[in-house]
Write an enzyme that holds these catalytic residues in place. Structure first.
Site, PDB file in Angstrom:
ATOM      1  CB  VAL A  39     -60.787 -37.897  11.731  1.00  0.00           C
ATOM      2  CG1 VAL A  39     -61.612 -37.324  10.582  1.00  0.00           C
ATOM      3  CG2 VAL A  39     -61.613 -38.881  12.555  1.00  0.00           C
ATOM      4  CG  ASP A  75     -64.713 -36.659  20.263  1.00  0.00           C
ATOM      5  OD1 ASP A  75     -63.666 -36.297  19.694  1.00  0.00           O
ATOM      6  OD2 ASP A  75     -65.041 -37.862  20.395  1.00  0.00           O
ATOM      7  CB  ILE A  76     -68.926 -39.626  18.409  1.00  0.00           C
ATOM      8  CG1 ILE A  76     -70.222 -40.396  18.369  1.00  0.00           C
ATOM      9  CG2 ILE A  76     -67.725 -40.520  18.175  1.00  0.00           C
ATOM     10  CD1 ILE A  76     -70.560 -40.952  16.994  1.00  0.00           C
ATOM     11  CG  HIS A  96     -59.888 -33.076  14.374  1.00  0.00           C
ATOM     12  ND1 HIS A  96     -59.415 -33.800  13.297  1.00  0.00           N
ATOM     13  CD2 HIS A  96     -59.603 -33.817  15.475  1.00  0.00           C
ATOM     14  CE1 HIS A  96     -58.871 -34.931  13.735  1.00  0.00           C
ATOM     15  NE2 HIS A  96     -58.961 -34.955  15.061  1.00  0.00           N
ATOM     16  CG  HIS A 120     -59.226 -33.277  20.066  1.00  0.00           C
ATOM     17  ND1 HIS A 120     -60.030 -34.393  20.184  1.00  0.00           N
ATOM     18  CD2 HIS A 120     -58.377 -33.547  19.044  1.00  0.00           C
ATOM     19  CE1 HIS A 120     -59.672 -35.302  19.294  1.00  0.00           C
ATOM     20  NE2 HIS A 120     -58.667 -34.811  18.585  1.00  0.00           N
TER      21      HIS A 120
HETATM   22  P1  AMP Z   1     -58.006 -37.699  16.304  1.00  0.00           P
HETATM   23  O1  AMP Z   1     -57.499 -38.958  16.955  1.00  0.00           O
HETATM   24  O2  AMP Z   1     -57.256 -36.466  16.772  1.00  0.00           O
HETATM   25  O3  AMP Z   1     -58.033 -37.804  14.802  1.00  0.00           O
HETATM   26  O4  AMP Z   1     -59.476 -37.477  16.832  1.00  0.00           O
HETATM   27  C1  AMP Z   1     -60.606 -37.933  16.146  1.00  0.00           C
HETATM   28  C2  AMP Z   1     -61.783 -37.734  17.046  1.00  0.00           C
HETATM   29  O5  AMP Z   1     -62.969 -37.807  16.267  1.00  0.00           O
HETATM   30  C3  AMP Z   1     -61.937 -38.754  18.173  1.00  0.00           C
HETATM   31  O6  AMP Z   1     -61.935 -38.087  19.432  1.00  0.00           O
HETATM   32  C4  AMP Z   1     -63.298 -39.424  17.891  1.00  0.00           C
HETATM   33  O7  AMP Z   1     -64.019 -39.744  19.055  1.00  0.00           O
HETATM   34  C5  AMP Z   1     -63.982 -38.356  17.060  1.00  0.00           C
HETATM   35  N1  AMP Z   1     -65.038 -38.817  16.151  1.00  0.00           N
HETATM   36  C6  AMP Z   1     -64.984 -39.853  15.280  1.00  0.00           C
HETATM   37  N2  AMP Z   1     -66.134 -39.956  14.591  1.00  0.00           N
HETATM   38  C7  AMP Z   1     -66.939 -38.960  15.040  1.00  0.00           C
HETATM   39  C8  AMP Z   1     -68.256 -38.530  14.725  1.00  0.00           C
HETATM   40  N3  AMP Z   1     -68.998 -39.153  13.791  1.00  0.00           N
HETATM   41  N4  AMP Z   1     -68.765 -37.463  15.385  1.00  0.00           N
HETATM   42  C9  AMP Z   1     -68.039 -36.835  16.330  1.00  0.00           C
HETATM   43  N5  AMP Z   1     -66.787 -37.187  16.667  1.00  0.00           N
HETATM   44  C10 AMP Z   1     -66.232 -38.238  16.033  1.00  0.00           C
END
Ligand code: AMP
Length: 122
Positions: A100, A33-34, A104, A106
Site C-alpha cells: 500500500v 490490519d485486515i 504506515h 506496522h
Molecule cells: P505493506 O505490505 O507494508 O504495504 O502492508 C500493507 C498492509 O495493509 C498489509 O498488512 C495488509 O494486510 C493491510 N491492509 C490492506 N488492506 C487493508 C484494509 N482495508 N484494512 C486494514 N489493513 C489493510
C-alpha cells in the site's frame, strides 16, 4: 514516486471504507490490519499524503513526525503490548515488498516474534 490518492489507506482516511480504529491523534490514525500476522497487528498512518517512511522523513513537519510516533505509543498502550513487547516495521521501496503506497508503521506483538530477519541473511 508520486502519491496516489486512490490507495486503500487514503480511502480509509476519507471514510470511504471502514476500519477498526485503535487510536487517533491530530495527524495520525491507528487501525487493525485486515490480515493480521500476529495476535496484535495494528497499522499507524499519517493523515497527510506520504508514500512511505522515506517520503515522510523528507517532507513531514516536525509536528507530524512527533504525532505519528505518539500515535504508535497510544496504539501499543491501547492493545496492551507496551509491557509484553512489540515490533514496529515499515516498508519502503521494491526490495521491502510494500503493498500500500501510503506510509504506515506496522505494530506487531502479542506473542514472541522471533528474530527480525531470517538467519540465512544477508
Ligand atoms: P505493506 O505490505 O507494508 O504495504 O502492508 C500493507 C498492509 O495493509 C498489509 O498488512 C495488509 O494486510 C493491510 N491492509 C490492506 N488492506 C487493508 C484494509 N482495508 N484494512 C486494514 N489493513 C489493510
Amino acid at each position: 514516486m508520486a502519491y496516489d490518492s486512490n490507495n486503500i489507506f487514503a480511502k480509509i482516511l476519507r471514510g470511504e471504507i471502514p476500519c477498526t480504529k485503535v487510536a487517533e491523534t491530530e495527524h495520525s490514525l491507528a487501525f487493525e490490519d485486515i490480515n493480521p500476522q500476529a495476535p496484535t497487528h495494528v497499522l499507524v498512518v499519517p493523515k497527510g499524503a506520504y508514500v512511505s517512511q522515506h517520503d515522510f522523513a523528507d517532507k513531514a513537519s516536525a509536528e507530524e513526525v512527533k504525532d505519528l510516533w505518539q500515535c504508535v505509543h497510544a496504539a501499543a498502550e491501547a492493545k496492551g503490548v507496551a509491557l509484553t513487547g512489540y515490533r514496529s516495521i515499515s516498508n519502503h521501496g521494491a526490495d521491502s515488498h510494500p503493498d500500500v503506497p501510503h506510509y504506515h508503521v506496522h505494530i506487531l506483538g502479542g506473542r514472541p516474534l522471533g528474530r527480525m530477519v531470517r538467519s540465512e541473511s544477508p
